[in-house]
Design a protein around this motif. Sequence first.
Motif, short mmCIF file in Angstrom:
data_model
loop_
_atom_site.label_atom_id
_atom_site.label_comp_id
_atom_site.label_asym_id
_atom_site.label_seq_id
_atom_site.Cartn_x
_atom_site.Cartn_y
_atom_site.Cartn_z
N ASP A 1 1.00 -1.48 -0.02
CA ASP A 1 -0.15 -0.18 -0.13
C ASP A 1 0.93 1.15 -0.24
N VAL A 2 2.20 1.15 -0.12
CA VAL A 2 3.00 2.15 -0.06
C VAL A 2 4.38 2.19 -0.98
N LEU A 3 4.81 3.07 -1.42
CA LEU A 3 6.00 3.14 -2.21
C LEU A 3 7.21 3.63 -1.34
N LEU A 4 8.24 3.21 -0.99
CA LEU A 4 9.24 3.99 -0.30
C LEU A 4 10.60 3.24 -0.45
N GLY A 5 11.77 4.07 -0.28
CA GLY A 5 13.02 3.34 -0.11
C GLY A 5 13.80 3.76 0.79
N SER A 6 15.24 2.98 1.04
CA SER A 6 15.97 3.43 2.09
C SER A 6 17.30 3.30 1.51
N VAL A 7 18.15 4.07 2.25
CA VAL A 7 19.81 3.75 2.06
C VAL A 7 20.42 4.11 3.35
N SER A 8 20.98 3.05 3.98
CA SER A 8 21.79 2.87 5.02
C SER A 8 23.22 2.97 4.85
N THR A 9 23.95 3.69 5.67
CA THR A 9 25.63 3.72 5.20
C THR A 9 26.23 3.67 6.48
N SER A 10 27.67 3.02 6.34
CA SER A 10 28.15 2.78 7.41
C SER A 10 29.62 4.00 7.57
N ASP A 11 29.21 4.89 6.58
CA ASP A 11 30.25 5.89 6.41
C ASP A 11 29.58 7.25 6.36
N SER A 12 30.09 8.16 7.47
CA SER A 12 29.39 9.39 7.55
C SER A 12 29.47 10.26 6.25
N ALA A 13 30.38 10.23 5.77
CA ALA A 13 30.80 11.05 4.46
C ALA A 13 29.95 10.75 3.59
N LEU A 14 29.91 9.60 3.29
CA LEU A 14 29.00 8.85 2.33
C LEU A 14 27.28 9.39 2.72
N HIS A 15 27.00 9.24 3.78
CA HIS A 15 25.76 9.53 4.29
C HIS A 15 25.44 10.90 4.11
N LYS A 16 26.29 11.60 4.36
CA LYS A 16 26.00 13.23 3.98
C LYS A 16 25.93 13.54 2.63
N ARG A 17 26.45 12.77 1.85
CA ARG A 17 26.58 13.02 0.42
C ARG A 17 25.10 12.70 -0.14
N ILE A 18 24.65 11.70 0.36
CA ILE A 18 23.35 11.03 0.12
C ILE A 18 22.26 11.76 0.53
N GLU A 19 22.39 12.13 1.83
CA GLU A 19 21.49 13.21 2.24
C GLU A 19 21.20 14.48 1.55
N ASP A 20 22.34 15.08 0.99
CA ASP A 20 22.41 16.19 0.13
C ASP A 20 21.48 15.92 -1.04
N ALA A 21 21.67 14.56 -1.74
CA ALA A 21 21.14 14.04 -2.88
C ALA A 21 19.64 14.16 -2.62
N ARG A 22 19.10 13.74 -1.31
CA ARG A 22 17.85 13.70 -1.06
C ARG A 22 17.32 15.18 -0.87
N LYS A 23 17.99 16.09 -0.11
CA LYS A 23 17.59 17.28 0.17
C LYS A 23 17.30 18.39 -0.87
N PHE A 24 18.44 18.23 -1.99
CA PHE A 24 18.34 19.10 -3.15
C PHE A 24 17.71 18.30 -4.37
N GLY A 25 17.86 17.10 -4.20
CA GLY A 25 17.35 16.40 -5.48
C GLY A 25 15.74 16.31 -5.23
N GLY A 26 15.25 16.39 -4.05
CA GLY A 26 14.01 16.44 -3.47
C GLY A 26 13.00 15.28 -3.61
N SER A 27 13.81 13.79 -3.89
CA SER A 27 12.85 12.56 -3.82
C SER A 27 12.35 12.18 -2.47
#
Length: 379
Positions: free
Chosen positions: A205-231
């Motif tokens: 009943d829902v569409l969603l995705g997730s990204v988990s990372t063990s590396d805080s620099a990667l996490h920050k870049r993927i968070e920026d991709a979400r923040k500014f990509g807007g998905s």
Amino acid sequence: MALEEFDDMKYSAETKVVAVGRPPREPDGDLNMPISLSSTFHPGGPNGYGRYGNETWSALESAIESLEHGKTLIFSSGMAAINAVFSILPIGSVVTASRNGYTGVMVVLENLVKSGHLDVRFVDVSNTDEVLAALPGTSLLWLESPTNPALEVADLPRLIAAAKAQGCVVAVDNTFATPLLQQPLLMGADISVHSVTKYLAGHSDVLLGSVSTSDSALHKRIEDARKFGGSIAGPFEAWLALRGFRTLALRMERSQASALELATRLLTHPAVERVRYPGLPSDPHHERAKSFMSGFGAILSIDVKGGARAADRACESSQLVTYATSLGGVESLWERRHRWSIESPTIPVNLVRISVGIENVEDLWRDIDQALRTSQLPE
Ligand SMILES: *Cc1c(COP(=O)(O)O)cnc(C)c1O
């Protein structure tokens, strides 16, 4: 209770799915995280604006985090999560990925090659030598395991170690296994992604995705991709997914037991040429899967005797199992994968993927058996 306290107390995964991602325990406080419907917030907090963060997202993220063991970001779909990972690769990067993994990922990678953004080496991820040979020069190793829909199992511990030794980033699509059965980050991977649409949410009943990372620099870049990509995820979708997540362990236990039972019976079914399920002792991927997975999941595929037409007839003849794409919900679904023109040519045209739900296994067997028998009758 904060996530760290849960981790410190070493609760089992079956308990964490119920307990993590709830508001603080205070008088008249909510038991469940409310659906936060604000596009903006008063200043001074971690969110600030509705595209940057939301407390309902955070509750679902901490729940997934507690099983995946890495900082987690949710996205509007599994594909949005996966595209966010690809988006941080520099132009010209080499990606090594499965030749017959999830179709959406293959389409995206092929398009990124065509547009000159990436160079992709497509491999059979279950063939360890082939993957190892493709590693030199690879920036991102994309491992889907078990694969959708052929149920091939990659040697995750060995491939992750080899890739990390060469400085390559490793991402695992953990959708089929769920973090209950394998935890890629604990095996050394940098990234673990999910189509939360499937098992984690679990109710189609829902569409969603997730990204988990063990590396805080990667996490920050993927968070920026979400923040500014807007998905970004909708708060209501996040809430629904968290509601479904509470029963993940129970659902998986039932579905997995039924999948093994059905796979075993299908082995000797007269309308079935081949059963693909790593839980079968006779499956070519069984020993490998057993060595690092704590279960074999609840998806199996069968090659139906009589080609594409018979496979279609089987799917059209079921009354309980629904003929539909997708997987991981409480209701059993099946489909002939090649009804989609984008399915990989390495997948047989008569392959039917079965997502085993939580219904009574004898009811499922009666329905599948009658549908398969119908598929063999003269037209
Ligand atoms: C469904 C699926 C995806 C894509 O997820 P969506 O939520 O449909 O965007 C990615 N990987 C696998 C293995 C899947 O099964």
